[in-house]
Design an enzyme around this catalytic site. Sequence first.
Site, PDB file in Angstrom:
ATOM      1  N   HIS A  75      24.987  15.454 -35.519  1.00 51.42           N
ATOM      2  CA  HIS A  75      25.356  15.684 -34.119  1.00 51.42           C
ATOM      3  C   HIS A  75      24.122  15.656 -33.232  1.00 51.42           C
ATOM      4  O   HIS A  75      23.040  16.093 -33.622  1.00 51.42           O
ATOM      5  CB  HIS A  75      26.145  16.989 -33.948  1.00 51.42           C
ATOM      6  CG  HIS A  75      25.402  18.248 -34.269  1.00 51.42           C
ATOM      7  ND1 HIS A  75      24.577  18.884 -33.366  1.00 51.42           N
ATOM      8  CD2 HIS A  75      25.385  19.013 -35.392  1.00 51.42           C
ATOM      9  CE1 HIS A  75      24.080  19.986 -33.914  1.00 51.42           C
ATOM     10  NE2 HIS A  75      24.547  20.086 -35.133  1.00 51.42           N
ATOM     11  N   ASP A  77      23.686  17.047 -30.087  1.00 54.60           N
ATOM     12  CA  ASP A  77      23.381  18.173 -29.202  1.00 54.60           C
ATOM     13  C   ASP A  77      22.612  19.260 -29.935  1.00 54.60           C
ATOM     14  O   ASP A  77      22.533  19.267 -31.169  1.00 54.60           O
ATOM     15  CB  ASP A  77      24.663  18.752 -28.601  1.00 54.60           C
ATOM     16  CG  ASP A  77      25.609  19.304 -29.656  1.00 54.60           C
ATOM     17  OD1 ASP A  77      25.789  18.647 -30.700  1.00 54.60           O
ATOM     18  OD2 ASP A  77      26.178  20.394 -29.454  1.00 54.60           O
ATOM     19  N   ASP A 114      18.281  21.373 -35.700  1.00 61.41           N
ATOM     20  CA  ASP A 114      19.729  21.433 -35.878  1.00 61.41           C
ATOM     21  C   ASP A 114      20.364  20.747 -34.670  1.00 61.41           C
ATOM     22  O   ASP A 114      20.514  21.369 -33.618  1.00 61.41           O
ATOM     23  CB  ASP A 114      20.173  22.899 -35.991  1.00 61.41           C
ATOM     24  CG  ASP A 114      21.674  23.066 -36.070  1.00 61.41           C
ATOM     25  OD1 ASP A 114      22.377  22.076 -36.352  1.00 61.41           O
ATOM     26  OD2 ASP A 114      22.149  24.189 -35.828  1.00 61.41           O
ATOM     27  N   GLU A 144      28.746  19.349 -30.812  1.00 63.38           N
ATOM     28  CA  GLU A 144      29.152  20.051 -32.033  1.00 63.38           C
ATOM     29  C   GLU A 144      29.023  21.559 -31.878  1.00 63.38           C
ATOM     30  O   GLU A 144      29.851  22.320 -32.367  1.00 63.38           O
ATOM     31  CB  GLU A 144      28.291  19.559 -33.212  1.00 63.38           C
ATOM     32  CG  GLU A 144      28.726  20.079 -34.576  1.00 63.38           C
ATOM     33  CD  GLU A 144      28.015  21.357 -34.990  1.00 63.38           C
ATOM     34  OE1 GLU A 144      28.387  21.931 -36.038  1.00 63.38           O
ATOM     35  OE2 GLU A 144      27.084  21.800 -34.274  1.00 63.38           O
ATOM     36  N   GLU A 145      27.977  21.993 -31.193  1.00 59.39           N
ATOM     37  CA  GLU A 145      27.623  23.407 -31.199  1.00 59.39           C
ATOM     38  C   GLU A 145      28.569  24.290 -30.387  1.00 59.39           C
ATOM     39  O   GLU A 145      28.680  25.482 -30.646  1.00 59.39           O
ATOM     40  CB  GLU A 145      26.187  23.594 -30.683  1.00 59.39           C
ATOM     41  CG  GLU A 145      25.117  22.911 -31.521  1.00 59.39           C
ATOM     42  CD  GLU A 145      24.878  23.581 -32.864  1.00 59.39           C
ATOM     43  OE1 GLU A 145      25.611  24.544 -33.181  1.00 59.39           O
ATOM     44  OE2 GLU A 145      23.972  23.143 -33.591  1.00 59.39           O
ATOM     45  N   ASP A 168      23.852  17.744 -41.658  1.00 63.39           N
ATOM     46  CA  ASP A 168      23.789  18.938 -40.811  1.00 63.39           C
ATOM     47  C   ASP A 168      23.757  20.215 -41.642  1.00 63.39           C
ATOM     48  O   ASP A 168      24.290  21.242 -41.237  1.00 63.39           O
ATOM     49  CB  ASP A 168      24.994  18.948 -39.855  1.00 63.39           C
ATOM     50  CG  ASP A 168      24.906  20.043 -38.794  1.00 63.39           C
ATOM     51  OD1 ASP A 168      23.768  20.472 -38.488  1.00 63.39           O
ATOM     52  OD2 ASP A 168      25.955  20.461 -38.287  1.00 63.39           O
ATOM     53  N   HIS A 458      19.520  28.392 -34.167  1.00 59.70           N
ATOM     54  CA  HIS A 458      20.180  28.979 -32.992  1.00 59.70           C
ATOM     55  C   HIS A 458      19.358  30.112 -32.385  1.00 59.70           C
ATOM     56  O   HIS A 458      19.871  30.889 -31.579  1.00 59.70           O
ATOM     57  CB  HIS A 458      21.593  29.493 -33.328  1.00 59.70           C
ATOM     58  CG  HIS A 458      22.521  28.417 -33.781  1.00 59.70           C
ATOM     59  ND1 HIS A 458      23.853  28.659 -34.080  1.00 59.70           N
ATOM     60  CD2 HIS A 458      22.333  27.087 -33.987  1.00 59.70           C
ATOM     61  CE1 HIS A 458      24.440  27.528 -34.452  1.00 59.70           C
ATOM     62  NE2 HIS A 458      23.518  26.564 -34.402  1.00 59.70           N
TER      63      HIS A 458
END
Length: 486
Positions: A75, A77, A114, A144-145, A168, A458
């Site tokens: 992904h 983003d 990520d 995705e997030e 991922d 994150h």
Amino acid sequence: MKNNGLQPKIVFDQFARINEIPRPSKHEEKMIEYLKNWGESHGLDTKVDETGNVIIRKPATKGYEDRAVVILQSHMDMVCDKLVDVEFDFNTDPIRTYIDGEWLTAEGTTLGADDGIGCAIELAILESDDIEHGPIECVFTRDEETGLTGAEGMKSDFMTGDYLINLDSEDEGEIFVSCAGGRNTQAKFVFKREEAPAGSFFLCGRLKGLIGGHSGDDINKKRANAIKLLGRFLFQTMKRYDGVRLAQFHSGKLHNAIPRDGMFVIAVPDNVKENVRADWNIFAAEVEDEFHVTDTQMQWLMESTDAEPVIESQVAHNFIWALQAVDNGIYAICQDEALGGMVETSSNIAAVHSSETEISILSSQRSNVMSNLDNMCATIQAVFELAGANVVSSDGYPAWKMRADSKLTDVVVSTYKRLFGKDPVVRGIHAGLECGLFSERYPNLDMVSFGPTLRFVHTPDERLHIPTVQMVWNHLLEVLKQIPQK
């Protein structure tokens, strides 16, 4: 980011370019344009679907034309988080990276590995002219997030491959063959503001420095949740002293991150203000002892602040009591022994923010068993509805069930053993992967997920273990050579 000799050079060069491109979730336009232009400039079949997903196809190298089509997917983003005292605009500024021993990290922000490193590996595969492979489809999904909306919006004819490798995952040496489904539950308390009682003294409590982390991958690591801690203190304080009134509560940003900082403003009777300060210090010491292994850098601050209107008493009471009561963390462990004691069901209270008229709460539930996901969401819903909130649950995304007859898993495991002389760990993951949505849209697709080692995703402490990128690269090249015939 300068390469500084990082290997494989072709991958880290791509990652450096990616980290110059702003790509917050739901704002990936510049990344989509970059990928489209990149594919077309290299003479490759490139398409962008109506959702914003990008696919770049590369034909087979000589001698591999008879192989099945393999999809490489990541992904585009990234989660955008920063330290509270760092000036940074994720919509314009490039990520500033640096090397810390064997780790690549960023200056006060999330790193974007990520899943920027997955995108970089795909682009490196597309760019390479000295590797052997069958026909490849490189897929880059958006958003995705914050909801997997790219995968959700993908139509069933966008990808045509027989096998899919999702890039991922965050633990080199672990091959993922199953993932959790997830759903968000949002609660909202509506209120009117009123003047604080006469003789009130206003205090602002702040907590920061928690480790936080991914609400799926890290929910089993017993890390502190800032919302639960601040709510716990306010519950104790309101129980102990009459006349305590809540004016503000703010903590958390994203549904898939364990909140690492937060603040509140309360009005307390003037004659108990020193008692409340003392209670705060005692509470801080007790909590630091509770989390002395996982969260060693907690910072607690309480200071006086300006007076302001407060939330009406009964709503504030109900809100704080709900925070105290609501489930947070692990709810159930997988019963399937093949998944090795993995977390099955969990919930994360992710964000709370008060405005002039509302308190909004965002929470995230996950489970590898969809009936238990329904149950977990219902549990969270019941707590907040009993407290008088309006509650809405999202549709969420499905779990990805392990495939017992996976030819791709056999190839990935056997090549790993041959390359590194040891068995990889084959397991499920409690986090959500886009494979869950792909399994609905493409029911015959054979899938695995693997990737280099990441830590503290994150969060502004996110870091990429540099040596594992070379390992994953070597492994992936060997897998591509061993993809079965059509």
